[in-house]
Design a protein around this motif. Sequence first.
Motif, PDB file in Angstrom:
ATOM      1  N   GLY A   1       0.836  -1.193   0.000  1.00  0.00           N
ATOM      2  CA  GLY A   1       0.000   0.000   0.000  1.00  0.00           C
ATOM      3  C   GLY A   1       0.866   1.237   0.000  1.00  0.00           C
ATOM      4  N   GLU A   2       0.285   2.368  -0.380  1.00  0.00           N
ATOM      5  CA  GLU A   2       1.021   3.620  -0.388  1.00  0.00           C
ATOM      6  C   GLU A   2       1.394   4.032   1.031  1.00  0.00           C
ATOM      7  OE1 GLU A   2      -1.658   6.324  -2.219  1.00  0.00           O
ATOM      8  OE2 GLU A   2      -1.280   5.609  -4.255  1.00  0.00           O
TER       9      GLU A   2
ATOM     10  N   SER B   1      -1.130   4.376   4.112  1.00  0.00           N
ATOM     11  CA  SER B   1      -2.299   3.522   3.851  1.00  0.00           C
ATOM     12  C   SER B   1      -2.738   2.732   5.082  1.00  0.00           C
ATOM     13  CB  SER B   1      -2.004   2.554   2.703  1.00  0.00           C
ATOM     14  OG  SER B   1      -0.919   1.702   3.036  1.00  0.00           O
TER      15      SER B   1
ATOM     16  N   LYS C   1      -5.593   0.181   1.236  1.00  0.00           N
ATOM     17  CA  LYS C   1      -5.824   1.527   0.720  1.00  0.00           C
ATOM     18  C   LYS C   1      -6.837   2.218   1.618  1.00  0.00           C
ATOM     19  CE  LYS C   1      -7.154   4.034  -3.485  1.00  0.00           C
ATOM     20  NZ  LYS C   1      -7.604   3.910  -4.896  1.00  0.00           N
ATOM     21  N   ASP C   2      -6.501   3.442   2.039  1.00  0.00           N
ATOM     22  CA  ASP C   2      -7.413   4.238   2.877  1.00  0.00           C
ATOM     23  C   ASP C   2      -7.886   3.477   4.105  1.00  0.00           C
ATOM     24  OD1 ASP C   2      -7.213   6.283   0.985  1.00  0.00           O
ATOM     25  OD2 ASP C   2      -8.907   5.510  -0.164  1.00  0.00           O
TER      26      ASP C   2
END
Length: 255
Positions: free
Chosen positions: A41-42, A45, A217-218
Amino acid sequence: MPLLTLKNIQKIYGSKLTPKIEALKNVSFTVEEGEFIAIMGESGSGKSTLLNLIATLDTPSAGEIILNETPLHDLKSSDISAFRRNKLGFVFQDFNLLNTFTNRDNIYLPLVLSGFKPNEMAERLTKIAPTLGITEILDRYPYESSGGQQQRVAIARAIITQPELLLADEPTGALDSRSSKMIMNLFQTINQQGQTVLMVTHSTKAAAHAKRVLFIKDGIVFHEIYKGDDSYLTFMEKINEMQILLDQGGVNNEL
């Protein structure tokens, strides 16, 4: 029964005086014994937050984490250090070795803290040192060893306790490409020998060594893919494609 179970995990940071940040929203998944899972994930995240919760370095705001039938929220504060030392192994990006100790003594440290006898520690190290290729550097100090060698020593320290779960946080992040490949091949070998591994990574090349990849994500586990019978290169291509889709918002099947 799964080795590790996460149920509806939420993590909120902040207080009455600061804005609240929901790092994890509603995370649920299981890890079977013998799996090798990569979490991707970024930055921001929630993947490192998730690893810290599993490692008992932090506690969830809501939800439940169970390791081999032990609910982590039931652990007494006085028991957490021993639980972490005996049940979990840790491999970090920056190795976390003590330069005043030899590589051998760094590896022995968790066993010393658990009261093992010298002959028991030596016997365990003799079994794992050849696989990790560290036999010849055991009596050197970390500052006398390359980055790749230091990470192999760190892996030895993590697995010498024979943990139920090995946690790795960006284990190739501080290494060159050659050393990174060697380390990930070692993780694969350790997994094939029966060790369950859960790894956080930004690296597609590293993640492609795993058997399953979870994408965060998120603050949610947004998608997952399995390696199955795919080759390393084919699986790496699938991971790359999935990351592109996620970046473009083209996948919306939350697990």
